[in-house]
Design a protein around this motif. Structure first.
Motif, short mmCIF file in Angstrom:
data_model
loop_
_atom_site.label_atom_id
_atom_site.label_comp_id
_atom_site.label_asym_id
_atom_site.label_seq_id
_atom_site.Cartn_x
_atom_site.Cartn_y
_atom_site.Cartn_z
N ILE A 121 10.76 2.80 1.35
CA ILE A 121 9.72 3.02 0.35
C ILE A 121 9.30 4.50 0.35
N ARG A 122 9.14 5.06 1.54
CA ARG A 122 8.78 6.48 1.63
C ARG A 122 9.84 7.37 0.98
N ALA A 123 11.08 6.91 1.03
CA ALA A 123 12.19 7.67 0.43
C ALA A 123 12.31 7.42 -1.07
N GLU A 125 12.18 -0.33 8.74
CA GLU A 125 13.22 0.05 7.80
C GLU A 125 12.71 -0.04 6.37
N ALA A 126 11.94 -1.10 6.09
CA ALA A 126 11.40 -1.29 4.75
C ALA A 126 10.46 -0.17 4.35
N ALA A 178 0.84 -1.20 0.00
CA ALA A 178 0.00 0.00 0.00
C ALA A 178 0.87 1.25 0.00
N GLU A 179 1.93 1.24 0.80
CA GLU A 179 2.84 2.40 0.83
C GLU A 179 3.52 2.59 -0.52
N ALA A 180 3.94 1.48 -1.13
CA ALA A 180 4.60 1.57 -2.43
C ALA A 180 3.66 2.09 -3.51
#
Length: 432
Positions: A384-386, A379-380, A348-350
């Protein structure tokens, strides 16, 4: 090592553990977990459901799975949630019953409007729930449904990509059990299985693999498949142990399976016969239900079994975290449940969206893509946010989900000791 679950006051234990976990972790609040959004997983943040058995035939193993689901969500919420908002949850008991599971899945998808569902355990329940998930465009990831039927349906396009699992299908476990039988020199085999997708699918692959190894299946032309709702299983027990097999491959659930084994024992049919068991009864609750002989020795002493192993690089760290947060021993499929939940949130974040379609679009990318290998959920999600790609390495293994929603795993070999405790004694790899 993942230890089997010892069942003591099932409902009370589950309730107390969930209350303790909610108090010790950063959580969303139970009231918020039940609010509806206008569209499944819409603008109110990611909402995930769990469809898992805390009652019924698989409850002895299933009790810990909702706790693992909640632990994963609380872990990610503690490091910022998904797409800038906390993840909310709805947990349903499927009662190890397809009808009850379908009803609960309808509630999760059409009333609670979740974007993804972690579950179910029983393949028969997942079979009943998947069409509802697909119709509502909700992603479904099972931590424990292992029937080969799902692979076949996925290949035909029945699931439209809304299905995956973190436990390998019985296409592999059945081959692993056959490899174990061959390793032990058992050449005259019989089978008895629960009459559902899980049992019949396992039986078919086990028979094929065993015959390739040169074994004879004594009841191949008259397979024994028992009805889990039958009042007695004396006849099925007699049929399964007839013709003096070296070993009987028994694909069972704990409650009903214990009745069948007791029936065989009372008829004097188990002497000199090794039971070959599977993940469905990897629990001391099953051993307790089967009971002991007059000398106090477990009736199941010497039985052998297979269970999907959890040997990924993240297992040690997760085991420590599980113990610290819950105070409980880790049991079968806890890592698989945690990983299924984490994968939903990473996808979902990706995708930068909180819908089932968004999760579906990114689930294979975060599970098996070319990104940075990472095992820590926080960390994962930070990567993804970055804007970086990740390849999540789970506590249950590498969780490399393929086009059919399957993963390939290794298998632990377990046995029942005379005092009724279970012990991992070896590993076995399925033959290709």
């Amino acid at each position: 090592m993942i230890k089997p679950f010892i069942n003591n006051s099932r409902k009370l234990a589950l309730a107390m553990a969930l209350m303790s976990l909610a108090g010790s972790l950063v959580a969303c609040g139970e009231q918020g977990e039940q609010t509806n959004s206008p569209q499944a997983g819409g603008g109110d943040g990611l909402k995930l459901g769990a469809l898992l058995p805390t009652t019924g035939d698989l409850s002895a193993i299933g009790q810990n799975l909702p706790i693992a689901f909640k632990l994963a969500v609380d872990t990610v919420n503690a490091c910022g949630g998904v797409n800038g908002k906390p993840v909310t949850t709805v947990i349903e008991d499927d009662q190890t019953d397809p009808a009850a599971g379908a009803t609960a899945m309808t509630k999760l998808t059409e009333s609670d409007r979740v974007a993804g569902v972690v579950g179910s355990f029983a393949s028969s329940v997942s079979s009943a729930a998947i069409p509802i998930a697909v119709k509502n465009k909700v992603m479904m990831i099972s931590p424990a449904s292992t029937s080969p039927v799902f692979t076949e349906q996925a290949q035909k396009g029945d699931f439209q990509g809304f299905w995956a699992r973190t436990a390998p299908p019985d296409t592999y476990q059945a081959k692993a059990l056959a490899a174990l039988a061959n390793k032990k020199g058992f050449k005259n085999l019989s089978t008895v299985v629960i009459n559902n997708d899980y049992g019949v699918g396992f039986e078919r692959v086990f028979v094929e693999a065993s015959e390739k190894d040169g074994a004879k299946i004594l009841n191949k032309d008259q397979p024994v498949r028992y009805d889990p709702k039958a009042a007695t299983l004396d006849t099925e027990a007699g049929q399964a142990f007839a013709n003096k097999p070296n070993a009987v491959a028994a694909v069972l659930y704990a409650d009903t399976g214990s009745v069948l084994v007791q029936a065989a024992y009372k008829q004097g049919l188990t002497n000199g016969v090794t039971l070959l068991l599977t993940d469905g009864v990897y629990t001391e609750d099953f051993v307790t239900k089967v009971g002991k002989d007059a000398s106090g020795k477990s009736i199941l002493a010497g039985a052998l079994g297979t269970v999907p192993g959890a040997d990924g690089q993240a297992l040690a760290a997760f085991s420590q975290k599980w113990k610290e947060k819950t105070g409980k021993e880790m049991t079968a499929y806890v890592p698989h449940t945690y990983d299924a939940t984490v994968l939903m949130m990473l996808a979902a974040e990706a995708a930068k969206a909180n819908t089932g379609e968004a999760i579906k679009s990114k689930i294979r990318e975060v599970a098996a893509g070319p990104g940075q290998e990472v095992s820590d959920a926080c960390e994962a999600i930070a990567l993804i946010r970055a804007g970086k790609a990740v390849n999540y390495q789970g506590a249950s293994g590498n969780v490399d989900i393929d086009a059919n929603g399957d993963v390939v795993g290794s298998y632990d070999v377990w046995t029942v000791l005379p005092d009724g405790t279970l012990k991992i004694i070896d590993k076995v790899t399925p033959k290709s």
